[in-house]
Design an enzyme around this catalytic site. Structure first.
Site, PDB file in Angstrom:
ATOM      1  N   SER A 292       0.540  -0.832  -0.164  1.00  0.00           N
ATOM      2  CA  SER A 292      -0.191   0.339   0.084  1.00  0.00           C
ATOM      3  C   SER A 292       1.029   1.611  -0.128  1.00  0.00           C
ATOM      4  O   SER A 292       1.796   1.390  -1.219  1.00  0.00           O
ATOM      5  CB  SER A 292      -0.877  -0.148   1.624  1.00  0.00           C
ATOM      6  N   HIS A 293       0.896   2.041   1.359  1.00  0.00           N
ATOM      7  CA  HIS A 293       1.211   3.145   1.032  1.00  0.00           C
ATOM      8  C   HIS A 293       3.030   3.201   1.364  1.00  0.00           C
ATOM      9  O   HIS A 293       3.206   4.129   2.061  1.00  0.00           O
ATOM     10  CB  HIS A 293       0.477   4.643   2.145  1.00  0.00           C
TER      11      HIS A 293
ATOM     12  N   ASP B  76      -1.996   6.746  -3.334  1.00  0.00           N
ATOM     13  CA  ASP B  76      -0.375   6.565  -2.686  1.00  0.00           C
ATOM     14  C   ASP B  76      -0.145   5.090  -3.872  1.00  0.00           C
ATOM     15  O   ASP B  76      -0.417   4.896  -4.993  1.00  0.00           O
ATOM     16  CB  ASP B  76      -0.964   5.716  -1.341  1.00  0.00           C
TER      17      ASP B  76
ATOM     18  N   ASP C 154      -0.577   1.482  -4.624  1.00  0.00           N
ATOM     19  CA  ASP C 154      -1.816   0.613  -4.849  1.00  0.00           C
ATOM     20  C   ASP C 154      -2.781   2.137  -4.944  1.00  0.00           C
ATOM     21  O   ASP C 154      -3.784   0.662  -5.630  1.00  0.00           O
ATOM     22  CB  ASP C 154      -2.023  -0.742  -4.052  1.00  0.00           C
TER      23      ASP C 154
ATOM     24  N   ASP D  90      -5.866   2.609  -3.626  1.00  0.00           N
ATOM     25  CA  ASP D  90      -6.378   2.763  -3.095  1.00  0.00           C
ATOM     26  C   ASP D  90      -6.691   3.768  -2.168  1.00  0.00           C
ATOM     27  O   ASP D  90      -7.244   4.403  -1.880  1.00  0.00           O
ATOM     28  CB  ASP D  90      -7.036   1.393  -2.493  1.00  0.00           C
ATOM     29  N   ARG D  91      -5.654   4.906  -1.840  1.00  0.00           N
ATOM     30  CA  ARG D  91      -5.772   5.875  -0.938  1.00  0.00           C
ATOM     31  C   ARG D  91      -5.104   7.111  -1.853  1.00  0.00           C
ATOM     32  O   ARG D  91      -5.757   6.872  -2.698  1.00  0.00           O
ATOM     33  CB  ARG D  91      -4.920   6.287   0.532  1.00  0.00           C
TER      34      ARG D  91
ATOM     35  N   THR E 220     -10.860  -0.165  12.264  1.00  0.00           N
ATOM     36  CA  THR E 220     -10.208  -0.054  11.599  1.00  0.00           C
ATOM     37  C   THR E 220     -10.519  -1.471  10.142  1.00  0.00           C
ATOM     38  O   THR E 220      -9.402  -2.243  10.416  1.00  0.00           O
ATOM     39  CB  THR E 220      -8.168   0.300  11.650  1.00  0.00           C
TER      40      THR E 220
ATOM     41  N   GLU F  90     -12.056   6.001   5.341  1.00  0.00           N
ATOM     42  CA  GLU F  90     -11.476   5.364   6.777  1.00  0.00           C
ATOM     43  C   GLU F  90     -10.460   7.049   7.079  1.00  0.00           C
ATOM     44  O   GLU F  90     -10.605   8.056   5.689  1.00  0.00           O
ATOM     45  CB  GLU F  90     -10.424   5.123   6.684  1.00  0.00           C
TER      46      GLU F  90
ATOM     47  N   SER G  40      -7.511   7.455   7.637  1.00  0.00           N
ATOM     48  CA  SER G  40      -6.401   7.326   6.349  1.00  0.00           C
ATOM     49  C   SER G  40      -6.156   7.001   5.467  1.00  0.00           C
ATOM     50  O   SER G  40      -5.214   6.589   4.398  1.00  0.00           O
ATOM     51  CB  SER G  40      -5.660   5.794   6.475  1.00  0.00           C
TER      52      SER G  40
ATOM     53  N   LYS H  13     -11.140   0.325  -0.997  1.00  0.00           N
ATOM     54  CA  LYS H  13     -11.768   1.794  -1.482  1.00  0.00           C
ATOM     55  C   LYS H  13     -10.577   2.213  -2.529  1.00  0.00           C
ATOM     56  O   LYS H  13      -9.879   1.707  -3.197  1.00  0.00           O
ATOM     57  CB  LYS H  13     -10.837   2.267   0.105  1.00  0.00           C
TER      58      LYS H  13
END
Length: 652
Positions: free
Chosen positions: A180-181, A358, A360, A362-363, A427, A453, A455, A466
């Site tokens: 992820s991030h 980010d 991947d 998703d954020r 979370t 979220e 985050s 997300k």
């Protein structure tokens, strides 16, 4: 095109120099005296052949299954979003294989034979090599077809989309290779997680079973004779035991953006967004942070919406994310923050809207001209403007809202005014997935559901993850809706939209302090101390009806540890964060994050509500408004004393 893998030691001509050192180790293991070679009929494909026009490469290869002895590795327990460790740990001989075998062993026996399985990642270092290994292990397990994004790339939301949408949703699930991030590269992080048939992350019941299996595994199975495939071109690689024989395994390299772009086009009025972006008083910039978002940004923002390439920065995926930390916040997305005027004066006028995703994708982070939108406010604004999102209108409007417990209460106030149910979850996106599929599990139909979220995660029931670019398209849609009749030169921007929202619902001042890489024992001591405080608080007779006076006029009404009883499947998630709830609605929350690869991350969330009424109070500087509560949080938690950190790593 045909190639006989049994007659060559180097693979097809285009892949003569393998990029998979782990594969070579596996082949050496398979050739040793400890490996058992098995063979037998593999199941035929379930779900039919997808009508793809990609060229077919038929390869003659061995279908023999090699059983390799192994021993358990300690610490293969998945966290909030899968297993994350340093890349070097994953590259140990057998480490990835052990986890994948444990995953396959934990699925229902009839889940994989004859199935279609997705495997791709965010492009970080070791991504391609890991995909080749997983494909060989899937073949050994009886999987009939693998879908792999070109260059091994699929964003996490796109992977969820492919699982749910491609060929009518025939895939049984997907193995996602992402941390992820977290930063990537040989010295940094790698990760793996499994998404189930609905496209969402596996629930704890499965991840717990996987972890249990990792503790007792003694062997893994692999079709060691399958060659690497070229992931850089869209092809269907068919593997047969003899020329002209029916294929026993297929790897299909697909366009990573195709299914996702189709889905976005069905959700949004892209013509309206394009019209907004063509206005001379509108400007937009997107930062891909050298993650997997880049190809999707070029396909949607560039090719469809006409955003110039110079406004799509850092949109070339990189194995180490350009040497940066692909976390879309004001600290790590510093280039975007500078362009948007958030870190000092700028030479040119900043764009109206800026966004980042980010590693991947998703954020997301949303920023306006010299204005930062907190993730908690972002999801609340989207919910309050749901009428600007065409697919929600077509579906009859929102049916429910949900947020993670540490996320601010801004969404709660929207839910109350709109008369919608609001769910507070731990979370982890998997909890939202259960709510989205409630009607399939015997409960009420809660979709369309919007959720978020703090985050930097925002999404809805269009997929089961997300979705960073979806959130950006939501903001573009809302701006298009509010500016449909505004004259040129009077465009309503991000800060004006958010200010309007605060005047209607009030403002939840909010900040998060992250202390990354903290000694795990020290982090555990910090949380244990707060638990003990909660017990002492109750023993002294304090509570909501008898709050305890503290410094600066705050009165503590509750200290507890959040637990969640899932209303859909009845599962219980405990120890999800310590909450200090105050009589005026303010909150201090302390939680240990499960997304790091080593040590612990201590997160402290601080929130104070300002009701509507006074513009001076609503539009006050957040740092100033929260200063007394931040000071109290640092004293109560003793985070400096217990961690040895004078300052947090990141302040959001």
């Amino acid at each position: 095109l045909r190639y006989d893998a049994r007659r060559s030691s180097v693979g097809p001509p285009s892949m003569a120099h393998t990029r998979s050192p782990a594969l070579l180790l596996n082949l050496l293991l398979a050739a040793g005296s400890g490996a058992n070679v098995l063979s037998g009929a593999l199941p035929t494909l379930r779900g039919g052949v997808y009508g793809d026009e990609a060229p077919v490469i038929e390869t003659v290869a061995s279908r023999q299954v090699t059983v390799v002895p192994t021993q358990p590795f300690r610490g293969q327990k998945p966290g909030t979003s899968g297993l994350r460790k340093k890349t070097a740990v994953f590259m140990q001989s057998g480490y990835l294989e052990n986890f994948v075998q444990s995953l396959f062993d934990s699925l229902p026996p009839d889940e994989l034979p004859g199935a279609t399985l997705v495997v791709s990642g965010d492009g970080r270092y070791y991504n391609s090599a890991a995909i080749q290994i997983i494909c060989r292990m899937a073949a050994a397990r009886g999987v009939a077809r693998m879908w792999v994004g070109r260059d091994g790339l699929l964003s996490t939301p796109a992977a969820s989309c492919v699982i749910r949408e491609r060929a009518g949703g025939v895939a049984c699930g997907g193995v996602l290779l992402t941390a992820s991030h977290n930063p990537g590269g040989p010295e940094h992080d790698f990760g793996i997680k499994y998404n189930v048939r609905n496209g969402g992350p596996a629930l704890e019941s499965l991840t717990d079973a996987v972890y249990k299996r990792t503790l007792e595994i003694s062997e893994y199975s692999i079709c060691a004779g399958l060659p690497d495939v070229d992931l850089s071109r869209q092809r269907r690689y068919l593997f047969c035991e003899a020329e002209g024989a029916a294929p026993f395994f297929e790897i299909q390299v697909i366009d990573p953006a195709e299914d996702y772009v189709k889905l976005m086009a069905s959700l949004f009025d892209l013509e309206a967004i394009r019209a907004l972006l063509s206005r001379p008083d509108m400007s937009f910039i997107f930062d891909g942070m050298h993650g997997v978002a880049g190809p999707y940004a070029h396909a949607i923002f560039g090719d469809i919406l006409g955003v110039p390439s110079e406004a799509l920065i850092n949109c070339d995926p990189s194995e180490d994310f350009g040497g940066g930390h692909p976390d879309p916040n004001l600290t790590y997305a510093a280039a975007l923050a500078r362009r948007m005027g958030l870190s000092g004066p700028t030479t040119d006028e900043p764009p109206v809207l800026g966004a980042a995703a980010d590693g991947d994708a998703d954020r997301n982070m949303i920023v306006g001209r010299r204005f930062f939108v907190t993730p908690s406010d972002s999801v609340a604004v989207i919910a309050a403007n749901a009428d600007a999102l065409p697919w929600l209108a077509r579906a009859g409007g929102l049916k429910a809202l949900a947020r993670s417990m540490p996320t601010s209460g801004a969404l709660d106030r929207v839910a109350a005014e709109l008369g919608l149910p609001l769910f507070e979850t731990p979370t982890g996106w998997k909890y939202f997935g259960n709510l989205m599929d409630s009607h399939l599990l015997g409960g009420a139909n809660l979709s369309p559901l919007l959720c978020g979220e703090e985050s930097f995660g925002t999404g809805s029931s269009h997929i089961r993850e997300k979705d960073g670019l979806w959130a950006v398209l939501c903001w573009l849609s809302i701006l298009a809706h509010h500016n449909a009749g505004t004259p040129h030169g009077q465009l309503i921007g991000v800060s004006q939209l958010v200010a309007q929202h605060w005047r209607r619902f009030g403002r939840n001042f909010y900040t998060r302090y992250d202390y990354e890489g903290v000694d795990s024992a020290a982090a555990a001591d910090l949380v244990d101390r707060l638990r003990a405080m909660g017990q002492s608080f109750s023993d002294a007779g304090f509570g909501p009806s008898n709050p305890q006076p503290l410094l600066d006029g705050f009165s503590l009404a509750t200290i507890d540890e959040f637990a969640y009883n899932d209303p859909i499947d009845g599962s219980i998630a405990r120890k999800q964060g310590v909450r200090l709830l105050f009589a005026d609605g303010s909150r201090i929350i302390v939680r240990l994050s499960g997304t790091g690869s080593e040590g612990a991350t201590v997160r402290i969330y601080i929130e104070r509500y300002q009701p509507p009424g006074s513009d001076d109070a609503l539009l006050a500087d957040a740092t100033t408004a929260l200063a007394p509560l931040v000071s109290l949080a640092l004293k109560v938690t003793m985070v400096r004393e217990l961690t040895g950190r004078d300052q947090p790593t990141v302040i959001t």
